[in-house]
Scaffold this active site. Sequence first.
Site, PDB file in Angstrom:
ATOM      1  N   SER A  49      -4.583  -9.516  14.394  1.00 27.61           N
ATOM      2  CA  SER A  49      -4.773  -8.121  13.751  1.00 27.61           C
ATOM      3  C   SER A  49      -5.450  -7.598  13.028  1.00 27.61           C
ATOM      4  CB  SER A  49      -3.385  -7.493  13.274  1.00 27.61           C
ATOM      5  OG  SER A  49      -2.974  -6.843  14.809  1.00 27.61           O
TER       6      SER A  49
ATOM      7  N   LYS B  24      -3.490  -1.342   4.357  1.00 29.09           N
ATOM      8  CA  LYS B  24      -2.927  -1.505   5.844  1.00 29.09           C
ATOM      9  C   LYS B  24      -1.095  -0.643   5.117  1.00 29.09           C
ATOM     10  CE  LYS B  24      -1.393  -3.668  10.015  1.00 29.09           C
ATOM     11  NZ  LYS B  24      -1.518  -4.562  10.351  1.00 29.09           N
TER      12      LYS B  24
ATOM     13  N   SER C  28      -4.090  -5.284  15.062  1.00 23.96           N
ATOM     14  CA  SER C  28      -3.034  -3.502  14.495  1.00 23.96           C
ATOM     15  C   SER C  28      -3.502  -2.681  13.310  1.00 23.96           C
ATOM     16  CB  SER C  28      -1.573  -3.942  14.310  1.00 23.96           C
ATOM     17  OG  SER C  28      -1.721  -5.249  13.474  1.00 23.96           O
TER      18      SER C  28
HETATM   19  N1  GLN Z   1      -2.147  -8.306  18.734  1.00 22.89           N
HETATM   20  C1  GLN Z   1      -1.299  -8.945  18.438  1.00 22.89           C
HETATM   21  C2  GLN Z   1       0.291  -8.719  18.304  1.00 22.89           C
HETATM   22  O1  GLN Z   1      -0.121  -7.705  19.628  1.00 22.89           O
HETATM   23  C3  GLN Z   1      -1.717  -9.341  17.181  1.00 22.89           C
HETATM   24  C4  GLN Z   1      -0.852  -8.272  16.490  1.00 22.89           C
HETATM   25  C5  GLN Z   1      -1.598  -8.998  14.541  1.00 22.89           C
HETATM   26  O2  GLN Z   1      -2.001  -9.614  14.256  1.00 22.89           O
HETATM   27  N2  GLN Z   1      -0.522  -8.202  13.627  1.00 22.89           N
HETATM   28  O3  GLN Z   1       1.108  -9.745  18.162  1.00 22.89           O
END
Ligand code: GLN
Length: 486
Positions: A184, A85, A160
């Site tokens: 994410s 990532k 994400s």
């Molecule tokens: N969807 C969650 C957010 O928008 C989690 C994001 C993440 O785990 N980086 O913060």
Amino acid sequence: MIATPTNNGREWTIDSVREALAAKRISARELTAEFCQRIERRNRELSAYLALSPERAYRQADYLDGLVARGEDLPGLAGLPLAVKDVLSTRGIVTTCASRILENYRPPFDATAVERLERAGAILLGKTNCDEFAMGGSNENSAYGPVRNPVAMDRVPGGSSGGSAAAVAAGMAVAALGTDTGGSVRQPGSFCGIPAMMPTYGRVSRYGLIAFASSLDRVGPLARNVRDLALIMGTIAGGDPMDSTAAAVPVPDYLHGLDAPVKGLRIGVPTDYFAEGLDSAVREKIETGISLLEQLGCLRTDLRMPHTEYAVATYYLIATAEASSNLARYDGVRYGMRVPGGTLIEMYRKTRGAGFGAEVKRRIMLGTYALSAGYYDAYYLKAQRVRALIAHDFAEAFEQVDAIVTPTSPVPAFLLGERTSDPLAMYLADIYTVTGSLAGVPGISVPCGKTREGLPVGLQIFGQPFGEARVLQLAQAFEKAGGAQV
Ligand code: GLN
């Protein structure tokens, strides 16, 4: 549609790659070339990778081929085609966090997790697309465009870590690293139909992970099967002198006991996770999945985790507060892009105005507000107190059960664009993942059947802090019993 890798018609796994190299059925160079071709074939439509690193991949391949030629032992993950990532630092390779503000940033060092995987023989293919600074749950917040879900091309891959999930699901990598702050790794794993793990907070070093919310951020793997997750966890976990929050807790051999029977293990099913908002098709699959665990001999207990309903609000206060502080470093002076201005303030304003996307700006504003004088007690401090109550829900549950089983997401992968105009609806979908994030416990998402439209559902299994081995064991038993087909 998922591409089928060419390992005698079977999917490559970490073990099969290593065996094929050792038996000289394929060279690491050929394997690398094969994956580069797959990426070339599919990345244009999927946008899973933002950047490729062929030079680094072939250098590693040549090193491995040298070991084979000399008859030397191969390291444990030899030849693993790996995607990383783009919020994880990679020396000399552009690392953007899917943001304009870092569009030309080349870190001078590697993240610890990346370094450990390469040392174990992994081949770094490239960097994967994600929501900007990992803020999002659909990958639509990337400054470089969304990723498509390889299982259903008109749908999001989740986020994400959407690029990492799509790369693995489409056969453009055998495994990937993602990061999980509020879901994410687990949620994109569930949307793309692959297993994915969030380790305990502090289990894996955050060194080189570009910070979103430091008290929540974790590095975690996505792969084609649970065994590969266990192999990667065994490589990346453990203390690190470069990160004082990486716990020096000894790392067990995650393969040991991975295939042990799960008969007699107590699984808790929190009724609070099966309330309003849970899609009926997802509910049905999860119930069938839980029955499968019961057929394997697990003992089900329904329990309450009463603070679950506050988790989303708590998460979005704490995560945005920490983000507003972490992202203050992107000021046009030290990193990445700069838009010149007549005064210093104007330079800051123009740089941040042009460099950050709408969601990142929204979160910086929310977080700054929650931390400002007069509101700090009402919002940030209150959220910290509720966080403690949510952690307490988990601690109490673990007095009765060995693991907690829930859906990973209340809905399967949604259509691209379906939720972009409603940030609140997007945040609410994080309800089942953010609880474990706030509590610091480990969690996995493992494929649990598909809806009638063919969309994958993920079953989430939470374990006790540093209890990854138990979580992996349950996920392995579930996978082996045909959980992906329930
Ligand atoms: N969807 C969650 C957010 O928008 C989690 C994001 C993440 O785990 N980086 O913060």
